[in-house]
Structures are given as structure tokens and as C-alpha cells.
Design a protein around this motif. Structure first.
Motif, short mmCIF file in Angstrom:
data_model
loop_
_atom_site.label_atom_id
_atom_site.label_comp_id
_atom_site.label_asym_id
_atom_site.label_seq_id
_atom_site.Cartn_x
_atom_site.Cartn_y
_atom_site.Cartn_z
N VAL A 136 0.84 -1.20 0.00
CA VAL A 136 0.00 0.00 0.00
C VAL A 136 0.87 1.25 0.00
O VAL A 136 0.65 2.19 -0.77
CB VAL A 136 -0.95 0.01 1.22
CG1 VAL A 136 -1.70 1.33 1.29
CG2 VAL A 136 -1.95 -1.12 1.12
N ALA A 137 1.88 1.26 0.87
CA ALA A 137 2.76 2.42 0.95
C ALA A 137 3.52 2.63 -0.37
O ALA A 137 3.68 3.76 -0.84
CB ALA A 137 3.75 2.24 2.10
N MET A 138 3.96 1.54 -0.96
CA MET A 138 4.75 1.62 -2.19
C MET A 138 3.92 2.07 -3.38
O MET A 138 4.35 2.90 -4.19
CB MET A 138 5.38 0.26 -2.47
CG MET A 138 6.25 0.20 -3.73
SD MET A 138 6.92 -1.44 -4.00
CE MET A 138 7.99 -1.63 -2.59
N TRP A 139 2.69 1.54 -3.49
CA TRP A 139 1.91 1.75 -4.70
C TRP A 139 0.85 2.83 -4.59
O TRP A 139 0.30 3.27 -5.59
CB TRP A 139 1.26 0.42 -5.13
CG TRP A 139 2.29 -0.63 -5.41
CD1 TRP A 139 3.57 -0.44 -5.81
CD2 TRP A 139 2.14 -2.05 -5.28
NE1 TRP A 139 4.24 -1.64 -5.94
CE2 TRP A 139 3.38 -2.65 -5.63
CE3 TRP A 139 1.08 -2.88 -4.92
CZ2 TRP A 139 3.59 -4.02 -5.62
CZ3 TRP A 139 1.29 -4.25 -4.91
CH2 TRP A 139 2.53 -4.81 -5.25
N SER A 140 0.56 3.29 -3.36
CA SER A 140 -0.45 4.34 -3.21
C SER A 140 0.10 5.70 -3.60
O SER A 140 -0.67 6.62 -3.87
CB SER A 140 -0.95 4.39 -1.77
OG SER A 140 -1.68 3.24 -1.44
N GLY A 141 1.41 5.83 -3.58
CA GLY A 141 2.01 7.11 -3.94
C GLY A 141 2.09 7.35 -5.42
O GLY A 141 2.71 8.32 -5.87
N THR A 142 1.48 6.48 -6.20
CA THR A 142 1.53 6.60 -7.65
C THR A 142 0.12 6.58 -8.22
O THR A 142 -0.71 5.78 -7.81
CB THR A 142 2.32 5.43 -8.26
OG1 THR A 142 3.63 5.41 -7.70
CG2 THR A 142 2.44 5.58 -9.77
N THR A 143 -0.15 7.46 -9.14
CA THR A 143 -1.43 7.47 -9.84
C THR A 143 -1.17 7.23 -11.31
O THR A 143 -0.20 7.72 -11.87
CB THR A 143 -2.18 8.80 -9.65
OG1 THR A 143 -1.32 9.87 -10.08
CG2 THR A 143 -2.55 9.01 -8.20
N THR A 144 -2.04 6.46 -11.96
CA THR A 144 -1.85 6.11 -13.37
C THR A 144 -2.77 6.90 -14.28
O THR A 144 -2.64 6.82 -15.48
CB THR A 144 -2.14 4.62 -13.58
OG1 THR A 144 -3.49 4.35 -13.19
CG2 THR A 144 -1.21 3.77 -12.74
N GLU A 145 -3.70 7.65 -13.72
CA GLU A 145 -4.67 8.38 -14.50
C GLU A 145 -4.76 9.80 -13.97
O GLU A 145 -4.15 10.13 -12.95
CB GLU A 145 -6.05 7.70 -14.39
CG GLU A 145 -6.05 6.25 -14.85
CD GLU A 145 -7.41 5.61 -14.61
OE1 GLU A 145 -8.39 6.33 -14.38
OE2 GLU A 145 -7.47 4.37 -14.67
N PRO A 146 -5.51 10.68 -14.65
CA PRO A 146 -5.75 12.00 -14.07
C PRO A 146 -6.30 11.87 -12.65
O PRO A 146 -6.98 10.90 -12.33
CB PRO A 146 -6.80 12.61 -15.02
CG PRO A 146 -6.53 11.94 -16.33
CD PRO A 146 -6.10 10.54 -15.98
N VAL A 147 -5.97 12.82 -11.81
CA VAL A 147 -6.29 12.74 -10.39
C VAL A 147 -7.75 12.40 -10.14
O VAL A 147 -8.09 11.58 -9.29
CB VAL A 147 -5.92 14.07 -9.70
CG1 VAL A 147 -6.40 14.07 -8.26
CG2 VAL A 147 -4.42 14.31 -9.76
#
Length: 368
Positions: free
Chosen positions: A238-249
Motif C-alpha cells: 500500500v505504501a509503495m503503490w499508493s504514492g503513484t497514480t496512473t490516470e488524471p487525479v
């Protein structure tokens, strides 16, 4: 205790973020279901052969043959995309004895697996009698990153109506892979006899999966078991992958944390904590001050404790006393019993690299 409709799938508003970010420095105590003693103190957000781009995606850099660069890139991108939006079951394996990826050998394995499936089908164990099936085994390009990695192998089992009409239907897809493995745990003198793949990913019928695993274990003298993730493993993800977004906010998938309730808690079997991805990223950016590639166990603990504390302030439910068993982010969904669904093709290597790390850790711990 609140009813199921009140507690399950809770989506609190984080407009007043002071509650969420306050006193994070004091939340470093250990929580239940977190085996810190067997967990590294820090991990990398990216691997040695990756760079994190400005949009949060991981780009792999390695030498390529200029003559086939375009063709290779297109094939690799297609293969990575082919792993997304599918529900995979994850397994870990011990090294395979005398497993060879040469074309002639893979063709031989295909024939042997097809014969095994047909024999099991005739016993009525796992395939409908109205269906014939055949196995296809081949290499799968685009996942090999480090020198310790083996070329990934794909196993397809296809079925066709006994009358021979219509196209073959894929009944099972299986992938043996290693992504940026740090080192090969097999002794150098034995590597010509044993091939190590940390991950086995399967999508298909449960009965066929059991038949495939039985064949592999007997044919290559290996042991295949489901990957089980601890609550702390999931917290790292969660910590590793929550800091990344793949689409517009405004379109990014929310972050979900699923907790199991005690068996004596009648009427509620789980609690789902849903948070907007932008709020979670804001929290992580405040905790993870160092913008480098590494982050620590203390940061992960602080991150999860902050989320759980915020939930308690709203609903008076202590999630820290429950067991985290599944998480979802904008990149992937993953459960403690090895269920995986990847949403972003740009992050397939990033996600599989971390799962490779965990599988290798499990293997080395079992051998120690």
C-alpha cells in the motif's frame, strides 16, 4: 458495534486532513500481525534497472539490438498489457529439476502435459467429457530484467468441442517468471540442472490448476505452494503503490484496505476502508520526506497507523486490532492468499519485481 451497512465499505471524507496528519511522529509502535523481525528495515521503490519517471511509472533500461528495437518494444509492451486486468493466483516454487527453455524441449513438455491432461480427463477428474484439450508451452518476452532472471515461460491449456467445431478456448493461462531477481539462490555448480522461477501465476479453472501443479511437481521434482502475504507485506505494498497514480487525479482508483473481523463479531465479517487516492498520496508524501528510491519500515508503520487512527476517530473502530488481509490501489489489487490483479501495464515490471523479492525471501528463509 455498527451494523454491516454502516461499517463495511466506509469512505470517510478527508477534507479535514489535520486529523490524519497530526502526531504521526509518535506512531512508530509495532502493530499486531506484523512480523518485523523477518522483514527488511527498508526497501526500494524502484529496482537497479528502472527509473521512476515524473508520472510515477517505471521505465526499464537495458541494451537492445537496434535492428529489432521497434519490433521488440512492441512485443514487450503487448506482453505486459496482456498481464493486466486479469485475476491471477500466485504460487511460489522450489527450483525445477532439468527444466530447459529450448524450443525443442518446450515442445516436448507441451506433448507430455497434453497427454497428462487427456489421461486425467478420461478419469473424469477435471475436464468435461465433451471437451478435448491441448497444452502449449513457450517463452514469454519482456519480463527478464537482471542477469539472474530466467526467460519467462507461458503455459496455455486450450479446449475445443469434441466434434472439432469452433475455435479453441483458453481454459488456463500460466506464467513462470522472475523480474529483476537480485541473485540466484541455486548453487552455481547446480545451475545447469536446476532452474529457479520465484513466481508462478495462474488464471483458469481450479481443477485444471491442480492438474497442472501435480504434473509440474512430479515432472520437475519441485514443490509448488500458494503465496501467502502477511499484513505487513500488504502494508508495504500500500505504501509503495499508493504514492503513484496512473490516470488524471479525478479518475484514479481509490485505495482500499480490507480487514477481517473476529469470529465472535456477529453480523460483520469484514471492514472495507476506502480512501481517495489523492489523499493517500498526500499522506505518503508527508511521511516519506526522502524523495529517493528507498523507504523504511518505520515510514510504513507510521503510514498505516495514521490511516487506522483516522478511521478510529470517525467510527471508533480500532483497525489495528484486526487483520489486514487485502489491499487495492490504482496499480493493483492483492490479497493475503495470493490473489493479484494488475491495472496498469506501465507498472507490471515494478509490481512483479517486488513480488519476486518477497518470493525469494520466503524461499531463502525456508532453507535457512
Amino acid at each position: 458495534m455498527r451494523g454491516q451497512d454502516e461499517v463495511d465499505n466506509c469512505t470517510p471524507s478527508l477534507s479535514s486532513r489535520k486529523q490524519l496528519f497530526s502526531n504521526t511522529a509518535s506512531r512508530r509502535s509495532s502493530r499486531r500481525f506484523t512480523p518485523y523481525g523477518r522483514t527488511p528495515k527498508s526497501r526500494q521503490l524502484k529496482g537497479k534497472n528502472h527509473e521512476i519517471l515524473s508520472n510515477g511509472t517505471a521505465e526499464r533500461s537495458r541494451p537492445r539490438d537496434r535492428r529489432s528495437a521497434v519490433e521488440t518494444d512492441e512485443e514487450h509492451e503487448s506482453n505486459l498489457k496482456g498481464l493486466t486486468n486479469k485475476s491471477w493466483k500466485l504460487f511460489k516454487m522450489t527450483p525445477l529439476y532439468k527444466f530447459n527453455t529450448e524450443s525443442s524441449q518446450l515442445k516436448k513438455y507441451s506433448s507430455q502435459l497434453s497427454a497428462h491432461i487427456e489421461a486425467e480427463r478420461q478419469k473424469g477428474l477435471f475436464i468435461d467429457n465433451a471437451t478435448s484439450s491441448k497444452a502449449y508451452i513457450s517463452t514469454y518476452k519482456g519480463l527478464r530484467v537482471s542477469a539472474a532472471d530466467k526467460e519467462a515461460v507461458q503455459i496455455l491449456i486450450k479446449g475445443r468441442n469434441r466434434g472439432g467445431f469452433g475455435d479453441e478456448t483458453v481454459l488456463l493461462t500460466c506464467l513462470l517468471c522472475s523480474v529483476e531477481m537480485e541473485h540466484n539462490p541455486v548453487e552455481p555448480k547446480l545451475r545447469d540442472k536446476f532452474a529457479y522461477y520465484p513466481l508462478l501465476m495462474v488464471k483458469g479453472l481450479v481443477s485444471l490448476t491442480d492438474g497442472l501443479i501435480t504434473w509440474m511437481q512430479s515432472h520437475f521434482d519441485c514443490v509448488i505452494t500458494p503465496m501467502i502475504f502477511s499484513a505487513h507485506d500488504l502494508a508495504w505494498m500500500v505504501a509503495m503503490w499508493s504514492g503513484t497514480t496512473t490516470e488524471p487525479v479525478h479518475k484514479s482508483k481509490p485505495v482500499e484496505l480490507l480487514y477481517k473481523t473476529p469470529t465472535d463479531c456477529k453480523g460483520i465479517d469484514k471492514i472495507t476502508f476506502t480512501i481517495e487516492s489523492t489523499d493517500v498520496k498526500d499522506l505518503w508524501d508527508r511521511i516519506h520526506d526522502d524523495k529517493g528510491s528507498e523507504f523504511s519500515s518505520e515510514e510504513v508503520t507510521m503510514f498505516i497507523n495514521s490511516l487506522e487512527s483516522h478511521f478510529h476517530s470517525l467510527f471508533r473502530v480500532k483497525l489495528s486490532a484486526l487483520q489486514l488481509y487485502s489491499v487495492g490501489t490504482s496499480l493493483s489489487y492483492i490479497g493475503d492468499v495470493g490473489r493479484l490483479k494488475i491495472f496498469s501495464a506501465d507498472h507490471v515490471l515494478w509490481i512483479l519485481r517486488y513480488l519476486t523479492v518477497l518470493s525469494l525471501e520466503h524461499f531463502t528463509q525456508s532453507c535457512s
